[in-house]
Design a protein around this motif. Structure first.
Motif, PDB file in Angstrom:
ATOM      1  N   ARG A  16      39.183 -16.286 -13.679  1.00 45.56           N
ATOM      2  CA  ARG A  16      38.678 -17.279 -14.612  1.00 45.56           C
ATOM      3  C   ARG A  16      38.679 -16.721 -16.029  1.00 45.56           C
ATOM      4  NH1 ARG A  16      35.391 -21.820 -15.008  1.00 45.56           N
ATOM      5  NH2 ARG A  16      33.837 -21.775 -16.681  1.00 45.56           N
ATOM      6  N   ASP A  17      39.246 -17.462 -16.941  1.00 47.48           N
ATOM      7  CA  ASP A  17      39.316 -17.071 -18.346  1.00 47.48           C
ATOM      8  C   ASP A  17      38.230 -17.828 -19.103  1.00 47.48           C
ATOM      9  OD1 ASP A  17      39.959 -16.312 -20.890  1.00 47.48           O
ATOM     10  OD2 ASP A  17      41.961 -17.198 -20.912  1.00 47.48           O
ATOM     11  N   LEU A  18      37.182 -17.126 -19.525  1.00 47.67           N
ATOM     12  CA  LEU A  18      36.097 -17.779 -20.256  1.00 47.67           C
ATOM     13  C   LEU A  18      36.592 -18.289 -21.594  1.00 47.67           C
ATOM     14  CD1 LEU A  18      33.018 -15.438 -19.639  1.00 47.67           C
ATOM     15  CD2 LEU A  18      33.875 -17.336 -18.248  1.00 47.67           C
ATOM     16  N   GLN A  19      36.113 -19.442 -21.986  1.00 43.66           N
ATOM     17  CA  GLN A  19      36.497 -20.037 -23.259  1.00 43.66           C
ATOM     18  C   GLN A  19      35.307 -20.021 -24.224  1.00 43.66           C
ATOM     19  OE1 GLN A  19      39.884 -21.293 -23.930  1.00 43.66           O
ATOM     20  NE2 GLN A  19      39.957 -19.863 -22.205  1.00 43.66           N
ATOM     21  N   PHE A  20      35.613 -19.846 -25.515  1.00 47.64           N
ATOM     22  CA  PHE A  20      34.583 -19.748 -26.539  1.00 47.64           C
ATOM     23  C   PHE A  20      34.867 -20.744 -27.660  1.00 47.64           C
ATOM     24  CE2 PHE A  20      34.793 -15.881 -24.173  1.00 47.64           C
ATOM     25  CZ  PHE A  20      33.481 -15.481 -24.026  1.00 47.64           C
ATOM     26  N   GLU A  21      33.904 -20.877 -28.568  1.00 42.23           N
ATOM     27  CA  GLU A  21      34.057 -21.856 -29.646  1.00 42.23           C
ATOM     28  C   GLU A  21      35.170 -21.487 -30.612  1.00 42.23           C
ATOM     29  OE1 GLU A  21      30.343 -22.431 -31.574  1.00 42.23           O
ATOM     30  OE2 GLU A  21      29.338 -23.258 -29.804  1.00 42.23           O
ATOM     31  N   SER A  22      35.487 -20.214 -30.727  1.00 39.92           N
ATOM     32  CA  SER A  22      36.548 -19.773 -31.631  1.00 39.92           C
ATOM     33  C   SER A  22      37.910 -19.913 -30.966  1.00 39.92           C
ATOM     34  CB  SER A  22      36.323 -18.317 -32.032  1.00 39.92           C
ATOM     35  OG  SER A  22      37.454 -17.811 -32.714  1.00 39.92           O
ATOM     36  N   GLU A  23      38.726 -20.845 -31.450  1.00 37.91           N
ATOM     37  CA  GLU A  23      40.054 -21.026 -30.880  1.00 37.91           C
ATOM     38  C   GLU A  23      40.939 -19.822 -31.158  1.00 37.91           C
ATOM     39  OE1 GLU A  23      42.815 -22.509 -28.498  1.00 37.91           O
ATOM     40  OE2 GLU A  23      40.782 -23.307 -28.776  1.00 37.91           O
ATOM     41  N   VAL A  75      39.067 -13.352 -21.365  1.00 35.44           N
ATOM     42  CA  VAL A  75      37.763 -12.759 -21.043  1.00 35.44           C
ATOM     43  C   VAL A  75      37.379 -13.126 -19.618  1.00 35.44           C
ATOM     44  CG1 VAL A  75      35.308 -12.652 -21.626  1.00 35.44           C
ATOM     45  CG2 VAL A  75      37.016 -12.890 -23.453  1.00 35.44           C
ATOM     46  N   ALA A  76      37.025 -12.127 -18.831  1.00 31.19           N
ATOM     47  CA  ALA A  76      36.514 -12.350 -17.474  1.00 31.19           C
ATOM     48  C   ALA A  76      35.168 -11.651 -17.370  1.00 31.19           C
ATOM     49  CB  ALA A  76      37.487 -11.804 -16.443  1.00 31.19           C
ATOM     50  N   ALA A  77      34.220 -12.241 -16.655  1.00 31.99           N
ATOM     51  CA  ALA A  77      32.888 -11.658 -16.528  1.00 31.99           C
ATOM     52  C   ALA A  77      32.319 -11.920 -15.145  1.00 31.99           C
ATOM     53  CB  ALA A  77      31.954 -12.227 -17.594  1.00 31.99           C
ATOM     54  N   SER A  78      31.652 -10.908 -14.589  1.00 29.79           N
ATOM     55  CA  SER A  78      31.012 -11.100 -13.294  1.00 29.79           C
ATOM     56  C   SER A  78      29.798 -12.008 -13.417  1.00 29.79           C
ATOM     57  CB  SER A  78      30.597  -9.740 -12.704  1.00 29.79           C
ATOM     58  OG  SER A  78      29.700  -9.071 -13.576  1.00 29.79           O
TER      59      SER A  78
END
Length: 228
Positions: free
Chosen positions: A131-138, A146-149
């Motif tokens: 899973r690739d986390l998405q953030f407000e900064s395009e 970014v991957a996180a447990s």
């Protein structure tokens, strides 16, 4: 004629071996001198480091080795650098790979957060379910995967100020991971002393940017209240 040819081939092999050993000794001497100047220590080999992590680039292949091991302190934290090597394939397809590992110790265990530059490797990881986390900064989303447990922790650590820092020129292209009680980065190739300082600075910047509430949630107070 064939005997002469074999002798020449054998002499060439021995000469190459001698030169290789000489170059390796010279490299070790350079590392020892570098370590002595800044107050670090140097070891040629430390097998315990091959199990530093179970995530990339660790845990694959065979004949794993940790060499050119430098240890000291940086930004008041235990720090180390080493060359990690492993082999894949067999026969004619056998290959040896090297990665330069740089790490800083953390004061407590934190959930895994991995930040890698976007590219073919990242896209392949997504295909197998990462899973690739998405953030407000395009801009950040396009630059990194970014991957996180623990996704909550991942979003807390990668706040807008840190994302802005990671988009600066010295940070772009660097892969790093918070991994238990270490934060480490890795790059292709053997140890590069010329890049070691800048990579340590980047890791230290990430650690300093971790919000206090994240530390507190995991049993550590970076700024404890003085007792009277």
């Amino acid at each position: 004629m064939e005997a002469v040819l074999f002798l020449l081939i054998g002499a060439g092999f021995v000469a190459a071996l001698v030169v290789g050993v000489w170059l390796q000794r010279k490299r070790h001497a350079r590392f020892r001198e570098w370590a002595a100047v800044i107050g670090w220590t140097y070891e040629e080999v430390d097998r315990s480091l091959i199990d530093l992590s179970r995530a990339q680039p660790f845990g694959v292949g065979s004949n794993r080795a940790a060499t050119e091991v430098l240890r000291g302190t940086f930004d008041s934290r235990a720090a180390m650098s080493f060359t990690y090597a492993w082999t894949t394939g067999s026969g004619k397809s056998r290959s040896t790979h090297h990665a330069h590992i740089v790490a800083l110790a953390l004061p407590t265990y934190l959930p895994t957060v991995e930040v890698t530059p976007e590219g073919l490797g990242a896209k392949l990881a997504k295909l197998v379910g990462a899973r690739d986390l998405q953030f407000e900064s395009e801009a950040f989303n396009q630059a990194y995967r970014v991957a996180a447990s623990d996704e909550r922790v991942g979003h807390a650590i990668l706040h807008p100020r840190l994302m802005e820092r990671l988009l600066q020129g010295d940070a772009l292209g660097n892969a790093w991971r918070i991994d238990g009680t270490w934060i480490l980065s890795w790059s292709v190739g053997a140890t590069d002393l010329d890049r070691l300082g800048s990579r340590l600075q980047l890791l230290a910047a990430v650690v300093r940017a971790i919000p206090r509430h994240v530390w507190l949630d995991h049993g550590y107070d970076p700024a404890p209240t003085p007792t009277l």
